[in-house]
Write a protein that holds these residues in place. Structure first.
Motif, PDB file in Angstrom:
ATOM      1  N   GLU A   1       0.805  -1.228   0.000  1.00 20.40           N
ATOM      2  CA  GLU A   1       0.000   0.000   0.000  1.00 20.40           C
ATOM      3  C   GLU A   1       0.838   1.277   0.000  1.00 20.40           C
ATOM      4  OE1 GLU A   1      -3.402   0.159   2.562  1.00 20.40           O
ATOM      5  OE2 GLU A   1      -3.539  -2.022   2.635  1.00 20.40           O
ATOM      6  N   LEU A   2       2.135   1.142   0.155  1.00 22.50           N
ATOM      7  CA  LEU A   2       3.004   2.331   0.198  1.00 22.50           C
ATOM      8  C   LEU A   2       3.154   2.941  -1.195  1.00 22.50           C
ATOM      9  CD1 LEU A   2       5.905   0.925   2.408  1.00 22.50           C
ATOM     10  CD2 LEU A   2       4.192   2.605   3.121  1.00 22.50           C
ATOM     11  N   PRO A   3       3.479   4.248  -1.244  1.00 23.82           N
ATOM     12  CA  PRO A   3       3.819   4.852  -2.541  1.00 23.82           C
ATOM     13  C   PRO A   3       5.000   4.095  -3.157  1.00 23.82           C
ATOM     14  CG  PRO A   3       3.581   6.538  -0.841  1.00 23.82           C
ATOM     15  CD  PRO A   3       3.518   5.216  -0.146  1.00 23.82           C
ATOM     16  N   ALA A   4       5.081   4.093  -4.483  1.00 29.38           N
ATOM     17  CA  ALA A   4       6.063   3.263  -5.197  1.00 29.38           C
ATOM     18  C   ALA A   4       7.498   3.477  -4.734  1.00 29.38           C
ATOM     19  CB  ALA A   4       5.949   3.523  -6.697  1.00 29.38           C
TER      20      ALA A   4
ATOM     21  N   GLN B   1       8.667   4.561  -1.834  1.00 26.19           N
ATOM     22  CA  GLN B   1       8.860   4.034  -0.477  1.00 26.19           C
ATOM     23  C   GLN B   1       8.847   2.505  -0.488  1.00 26.19           C
ATOM     24  OE1 GLN B   1       6.005   5.869   2.182  1.00 26.19           O
ATOM     25  NE2 GLN B   1       6.401   7.894   1.334  1.00 26.19           N
ATOM     26  N   LYS B   2       7.919   1.938  -1.249  1.00 25.19           N
ATOM     27  CA  LYS B   2       7.807   0.477  -1.349  1.00 25.19           C
ATOM     28  C   LYS B   2       9.117  -0.109  -1.879  1.00 25.19           C
ATOM     29  CE  LYS B   2       5.049  -1.486  -4.499  1.00 25.19           C
ATOM     30  NZ  LYS B   2       3.830  -2.015  -5.109  1.00 25.19           N
ATOM     31  N   GLU B   3       9.678   0.537  -2.896  1.00 30.56           N
ATOM     32  CA  GLU B   3      10.915   0.061  -3.507  1.00 30.56           C
ATOM     33  C   GLU B   3      12.050  -0.017  -2.479  1.00 30.56           C
ATOM     34  OE1 GLU B   3      13.357   1.003  -7.581  1.00 30.56           O
ATOM     35  OE2 GLU B   3      12.693   2.733  -6.408  1.00 30.56           O
ATOM     36  N   VAL B   4      12.181   1.028  -1.657  1.00 31.17           N
ATOM     37  CA  VAL B   4      13.253   1.060  -0.647  1.00 31.17           C
ATOM     38  C   VAL B   4      13.044  -0.042   0.385  1.00 31.17           C
ATOM     39  CG1 VAL B   4      14.292   2.427   1.206  1.00 31.17           C
ATOM     40  CG2 VAL B   4      13.758   3.514  -0.952  1.00 31.17           C
ATOM     41  N   VAL B   5      11.809  -0.225   0.852  1.00 27.69           N
ATOM     42  CA  VAL B   5      11.518  -1.265   1.852  1.00 27.69           C
ATOM     43  C   VAL B   5      11.863  -2.643   1.295  1.00 27.69           C
ATOM     44  CG1 VAL B   5       9.694  -2.421   3.170  1.00 27.69           C
ATOM     45  CG2 VAL B   5       9.741   0.071   3.049  1.00 27.69           C
TER      46      VAL B   5
ATOM     47  N   MET C   1      12.696   5.506   3.485  1.00 27.71           N
ATOM     48  CA  MET C   1      12.477   4.433   4.451  1.00 27.71           C
ATOM     49  C   MET C   1      11.751   4.978   5.679  1.00 27.71           C
ATOM     50  SD  MET C   1      12.646   1.343   5.473  1.00 27.71           S
ATOM     51  CE  MET C   1      13.820   0.397   4.519  1.00 27.71           C
ATOM     52  N   ARG C   2      12.188   6.161   6.143  1.00 28.81           N
ATOM     53  CA  ARG C   2      11.563   6.769   7.330  1.00 28.81           C
ATOM     54  C   ARG C   2      10.078   7.026   7.075  1.00 28.81           C
ATOM     55  NH1 ARG C   2      10.986  11.661  10.037  1.00 28.81           N
ATOM     56  NH2 ARG C   2      11.651  12.935   8.300  1.00 28.81           N
TER      57      ARG C   2
ATOM     58  N   ILE D   1       6.684   5.442   8.837  1.00 29.31           N
ATOM     59  CA  ILE D   1       5.639   6.319   9.389  1.00 29.31           C
ATOM     60  C   ILE D   1       4.286   5.944   8.793  1.00 29.31           C
ATOM     61  CG2 ILE D   1       4.752   8.707   9.381  1.00 29.31           C
ATOM     62  CD1 ILE D   1       7.758   9.600   9.592  1.00 29.31           C
ATOM     63  N   ASN D   2       4.253   5.780   7.462  1.00 31.46           N
ATOM     64  CA  ASN D   2       2.992   5.438   6.775  1.00 31.46           C
ATOM     65  C   ASN D   2       2.462   4.078   7.217  1.00 31.46           C
ATOM     66  OD1 ASN D   2       2.676   7.784   5.291  1.00 31.46           O
ATOM     67  ND2 ASN D   2       3.982   7.060   3.631  1.00 31.46           N
ATOM     68  N   MET D   3       3.367   3.118   7.381  1.00 32.21           N
ATOM     69  CA  MET D   3       2.945   1.786   7.808  1.00 32.21           C
ATOM     70  C   MET D   3       2.374   1.828   9.228  1.00 32.21           C
ATOM     71  SD  MET D   3       5.990  -0.504   6.116  1.00 32.21           S
ATOM     72  CE  MET D   3       5.484  -2.120   6.685  1.00 32.21           C
ATOM     73  N   ARG D   4       3.028   2.599  10.109  1.00 31.68           N
ATOM     74  CA  ARG D   4       2.524   2.751  11.485  1.00 31.68           C
ATOM     75  C   ARG D   4       1.128   3.357  11.485  1.00 31.68           C
ATOM     76  NH1 ARG D   4       7.480   5.078  13.162  1.00 31.68           N
ATOM     77  NH2 ARG D   4       8.894   3.396  13.660  1.00 31.68           N
ATOM     78  N   LYS D   5       0.960   4.355  10.621  1.00 33.99           N
ATOM     79  CA  LYS D   5      -0.333   5.043  10.519  1.00 33.99           C
ATOM     80  C   LYS D   5      -1.442   4.055  10.125  1.00 33.99           C
ATOM     81  CE  LYS D   5       0.558   9.238   8.895  1.00 33.99           C
ATOM     82  NZ  LYS D   5       0.763  10.255   7.854  1.00 33.99           N
TER      83      LYS D   5
END
Length: 197
Positions: free
Chosen positions: A140-143, A145-149, A177-178, A182-186
């Motif tokens: 569900e993360l923006p592309a 951010q998802k790529e870095v994770v 990554m940060r 944050i987005n995942m926690r939200k």
């Protein structure tokens, strides 16, 4: 038999398959094979076992469709992943029951005994459910951010390597990554998810 739409949805393809069009199941498999294969491999970490479970999953999918066990709720892929997830757990359960002692004639591997096994089936189930939940969050993360994770946690790259591969500075990679965390926690808080085993 030809497909009735140029870009059919999963629901269209399922319906066409049930109505007797065998080509539609091939399209469904091709559409989702990469996600399914990756999902299985990230859990079992063995290519041969992944291949076996991948095939078993689609055999079960086809059988379930023929028996009318699929209720469409717009989440065909989630249903397929759940079937794969259950097959993975069945596999771990069988391995645990069958592998209580080493087959090695020369030495007994005490770590293969049930007494010393890492975790019981319930623990495995919880662990893999958490893993599946986290993977869904990542999707569900923006592309960017998802790529870095994925590069960091699934492929094990350093931030230096990630920066080079994605053609950004190390600070940008760290920042993504940060924000991803944050987005995942939200999302976890909004959905009141529990990711503790």
């Amino acid at each position: 038999m030809k497909l009735r739409k140029t870009n059919p949805t999963d629901y269209d393809l399922v319906k066409q398959y049930i109505d007797g069009n065998p080509d539609s199941i091939d399209i469904l498999i091709n559409r989702h094979k990469d996600r399914l294969y990756t999902y299985i491999y990230l859990i079992v970490k063995n290519h041969q076992l992944t291949e076996d479970l991948f095939q078993d999953t689609f055999i079960k999918v086809i059988r379930s469709l023929r028996l009318g066990k699929y209720q469409d709720n717009g989440k065909f892929l989630a249903w397929v992943l759940r079937i794969a997830h259950n097959l993975i757990i069945d596999h771990f359960r069988r391995v645990k029951q069958n592998n209580t002692f080493s087959k090695d004639d020369y030495e007994l591997d005490i770590f293969n005994s049930a007494k010393f096994s890492d975790s019981n089936c319930e623990d495995e189930l919880i662990k893999h459910q958490i893993y599946a939940d986290i993977r869904e969050l990542v999707e569900e993360l923006p592309a960017d951010q998802k790529e870095v994770v994925i590069l960091r946690h699934y492929k094990g790259l350093s931030f230096k390597d990630i920066a080079e591969q994605t053609d950004v500075s190390i600070n940008t990679a760290l920042g993504r990554m940060r924000y991803a965390l944050i987005n995942m926690r939200k999302i976890i808080e909004e959905r009141k998810m529990s990711l503790v085993s």
